[in-house]
Design a protein around this motif. Structure first.
Motif, short mmCIF file in Angstrom:
data_model
loop_
_atom_site.label_atom_id
_atom_site.label_comp_id
_atom_site.label_asym_id
_atom_site.label_seq_id
_atom_site.Cartn_x
_atom_site.Cartn_y
_atom_site.Cartn_z
N ALA A 125 29.18 2.14 20.27
CA ALA A 125 31.36 2.70 21.08
C ALA A 125 31.58 3.66 19.93
N ALA A 126 31.18 3.12 18.44
CA ALA A 126 32.46 3.75 17.07
C ALA A 126 31.63 5.22 17.46
N GLU A 127 30.48 4.98 17.85
CA GLU A 127 30.14 6.39 17.65
C GLU A 127 30.20 7.02 18.64
N LEU A 128 30.44 7.15 19.98
CA LEU A 128 31.56 7.57 21.20
C LEU A 128 33.00 7.70 20.73
N ARG A 129 33.55 7.40 20.08
CA ARG A 129 34.48 7.05 19.17
C ARG A 129 35.20 8.19 18.42
N ALA A 130 33.71 9.04 17.69
CA ALA A 130 33.60 9.14 16.48
C ALA A 130 33.77 10.62 17.07
N GLU A 131 32.83 11.06 18.45
CA GLU A 131 32.46 12.32 18.76
C GLU A 131 33.97 12.36 19.70
N ARG A 132 34.55 11.22 20.28
CA ARG A 132 35.66 11.94 20.95
C ARG A 132 36.81 12.70 19.71
N VAL A 133 36.78 11.61 18.56
CA VAL A 133 37.66 12.41 17.70
C VAL A 133 37.54 13.42 16.98
N LEU A 134 36.48 14.34 17.09
CA LEU A 134 35.89 15.38 16.87
C LEU A 134 35.99 15.97 18.16
N LEU A 135 36.15 15.48 19.34
CA LEU A 135 36.68 16.72 20.45
C LEU A 135 37.96 16.48 20.54
N GLU A 136 39.38 15.92 20.33
CA GLU A 136 40.52 16.11 20.21
C GLU A 136 40.97 17.06 18.75
N ALA A 137 40.11 16.77 17.67
CA ALA A 137 40.50 17.83 16.88
C ALA A 137 40.04 19.32 16.54
N LEU A 138 39.14 19.68 17.49
CA LEU A 138 38.63 20.60 18.45
C LEU A 138 39.92 21.32 19.14
N GLU A 139 40.19 20.43 19.86
CA GLU A 139 40.88 20.60 21.33
C GLU A 139 42.55 21.21 19.99
N ALA A 140 43.11 20.13 18.86
CA ALA A 140 43.77 21.32 17.88
C ALA A 140 44.01 21.91 17.83
#
Length: 148
Positions: free
Chosen positions: A94-109
């Motif tokens: 779950a933490a790994e998936l959260r880390a991928e989400r953080v990256l996606l959202e940073a790329l979105e920004a």
């Protein structure tokens, strides 16, 4: 649509998870970067270079250590109860998936709200080339086809 929701929908399509994992495990690609490129319709080399740099730094800092821990917890370990080990493994997953989400959202920004108009395969090729080394075109084409 925000990138996280789009990525969840895209990843649920037949063939997408398998091809993303193949590109990740066999060709060293960064799945969030590839998915972001398709979502943003981005192929601009300067934007791709910034995105790949961000993805590489976050992958090294967060994603890879979590992935290594998750994989290390997969086999049974002497003197550790399977239920406890598997429970911890699920938390790390779950933490790994959260880390991928953080990256996606940073790329979105990083990319802003404006879509750039690149076709999926062109976006994947640009992202893969910026990641370096690039994955084979046929592998990227398979992901583009699965994404629709």
């Amino acid at each position: 649509m925000a990138i996280w929701e789009w990525a969840l929908e895209a990843y649920a399509r037949p063939g997408v998870p398998e091809q993303c994992l193949r590109l990740q495990d066999e060709f060293g690609q960064n799945t969030p970067l590839l998915l972001w490129a398709v979502w943003a319709e981005a192929a601009d080399p300067a934007l791709m270079a910034r995105a790949a740099d961000l993805a590489r730094r976050w992958q090294d800092a967060a994603i890879l250590p979590l992935r290594a821990a998750r994989r290390a917890l997969k086999p049974a370990l002497p003197l550790v109860e399977d239920a406890a080990r598997e429970g911890l493994r699920e938390e790390v997953k779950a933490a790994e998936l959260r880390a991928e989400r953080v990256l996606l959202e940073a790329l979105e920004a990083l990319s802003g709200d404006e879509l750039r108009g690149a076709h999926a395969l062109d976006a994947l090729k640009a992202a893969s080339a910026a990641w370096n080394p690039a994955a084979p075109d046929a592998e990227l084409a398979a992901l583009a086809a699965a994404l629709g």
